[in-house]
Design a protein around this motif. Sequence first.
Motif, PDB file in Angstrom:
ATOM      1  N   VAL A  78       0.853  -1.189   0.000  1.00 57.47           N
ATOM      2  CA  VAL A  78       0.000   0.000   0.000  1.00 57.47           C
ATOM      3  C   VAL A  78       0.889   1.239   0.000  1.00 57.47           C
ATOM      4  CG1 VAL A  78      -1.903   1.198   1.140  1.00 57.47           C
ATOM      5  CG2 VAL A  78      -1.718  -1.302   1.291  1.00 57.47           C
ATOM      6  N   GLY A  79       0.735   2.067  -1.017  1.00 57.42           N
ATOM      7  CA  GLY A  79       1.508   3.295  -1.120  1.00 57.42           C
ATOM      8  C   GLY A  79       0.776   4.478  -0.510  1.00 57.42           C
ATOM      9  N   LEU A  80       1.534   5.478  -0.082  1.00 56.01           N
ATOM     10  CA  LEU A  80       0.968   6.760   0.374  1.00 56.01           C
ATOM     11  C   LEU A  80      -0.065   6.563   1.476  1.00 56.01           C
ATOM     12  CD1 LEU A  80       0.435   8.277  -3.198  1.00 56.01           C
ATOM     13  CD2 LEU A  80       2.424   8.582  -1.701  1.00 56.01           C
ATOM     14  N   THR A  89       5.801  13.745  -0.657  1.00 56.97           N
ATOM     15  CA  THR A  89       5.976  13.368  -2.059  1.00 56.97           C
ATOM     16  C   THR A  89       4.997  14.108  -2.970  1.00 56.97           C
ATOM     17  OG1 THR A  89       4.535  11.438  -1.694  1.00 56.97           O
ATOM     18  CG2 THR A  89       6.914  11.091  -1.510  1.00 56.97           C
ATOM     19  N   ASN A  90       4.386  15.166  -2.424  1.00 56.48           N
ATOM     20  CA  ASN A  90       3.496  16.042  -3.198  1.00 56.48           C
ATOM     21  C   ASN A  90       2.264  15.319  -3.722  1.00 56.48           C
ATOM     22  OD1 ASN A  90       5.225  18.373  -2.952  1.00 56.48           O
ATOM     23  ND2 ASN A  90       6.586  17.387  -4.439  1.00 56.48           N
ATOM     24  N   ALA A 247       6.656   9.335   6.634  1.00 59.66           N
ATOM     25  CA  ALA A 247       7.536  10.350   6.064  1.00 59.66           C
ATOM     26  C   ALA A 247       8.990  10.082   6.426  1.00 59.66           C
ATOM     27  CB  ALA A 247       7.132  11.732   6.578  1.00 59.66           C
ATOM     28  N   GLY A 248       9.875  10.699   5.638  1.00 56.21           N
ATOM     29  CA  GLY A 248      11.303  10.600   5.903  1.00 56.21           C
ATOM     30  C   GLY A 248      12.074   9.823   4.866  1.00 56.21           C
ATOM     31  N   VAL A 249      11.400   9.379   3.789  1.00 57.96           N
ATOM     32  CA  VAL A 249      12.101   8.597   2.770  1.00 57.96           C
ATOM     33  C   VAL A 249      13.202   9.449   2.133  1.00 57.96           C
ATOM     34  CG1 VAL A 249      10.126   7.113   2.310  1.00 57.96           C
ATOM     35  CG2 VAL A 249      10.434   9.201   0.959  1.00 57.96           C
TER      36      VAL A 249
END
Length: 282
Positions: A78-80, A89-90, A247-249
């Motif tokens: 699962v992304g985002l 990542t906007n 977050a933090g990638v």
Amino acid sequence: MRFFAFTRDGVAGLAVRTDTGLAGLMAEDASYTGSLDDLIRSGRLAAAGKVLAAGDAIDEASVTPALPFRRAGKVLCVGLNYADHAAETNHAPPPYPTVFVRFNDNLVAHEGALVKPAASEQFDYEGEMVAVIGKRGRSIPKAQALAHVAGYTLFNDGSIRDFQMATPQWTLGKNFDATGAMGPDFVTADMLPEGASGLAIRTRLNGEVVQESNTAQLIYDVATLVEKLSAVMTLEVGDLIVTGTPAGVGMARKPPLWMKAGDVVEVEVEGIGVLRNPVVAE
């Protein structure tokens, strides 16, 4: 129970963590319970745990960790799924789970080497929690969804960002050989809060915390993911749902922070453990 798969001198073994350390059996033992893949499919986790707990003491330093699961029919990622990660990542928080797939054969175990491919310098980390399906189902109501989850493990969804972003589909950038990791422990659901919610999650690169959040911050929690995914497909026993990264990638940092040969990356989720992997060059 907390299960730990391993090999010793090339022979498979399975153990559980007890108050005094690891106890378990080798595949060559007459009373060997079978692998976690076998146990979860046959519904014998609880009974096998008791057999393993009465087995031999296992010196963790003398064995090689193995992937807890090797035969998942589906590895659904699962992304985002953390609002802070979507923002960095906007992306707006997705109105429906953003799902892509990984494959079993590009994953390595705890302490196994993640391989930075020669084709790219953009090798990124993503610390995640995995929900493991323990009961088959289709169109599962959210109120019943957690009854279909047998337990949880850890995941590093190592991503090759330039390949991932080259097209609208992320599959290639997420499936280079030996770029993802899973393990070491499989923790049954009864050992954790409902839906494994409220657990601290963090990733460290060379000892520095680069991601830190809490599983309570998932946009789509485990029960919702089971509901949404099972509306589309039958979830089979042993399927894996990789729930997303906070977050933090490295991709979102200025300048970007990519993994390189010689690095060590650790994913930790409270109550589940620590997944540690060195990074080597292809």
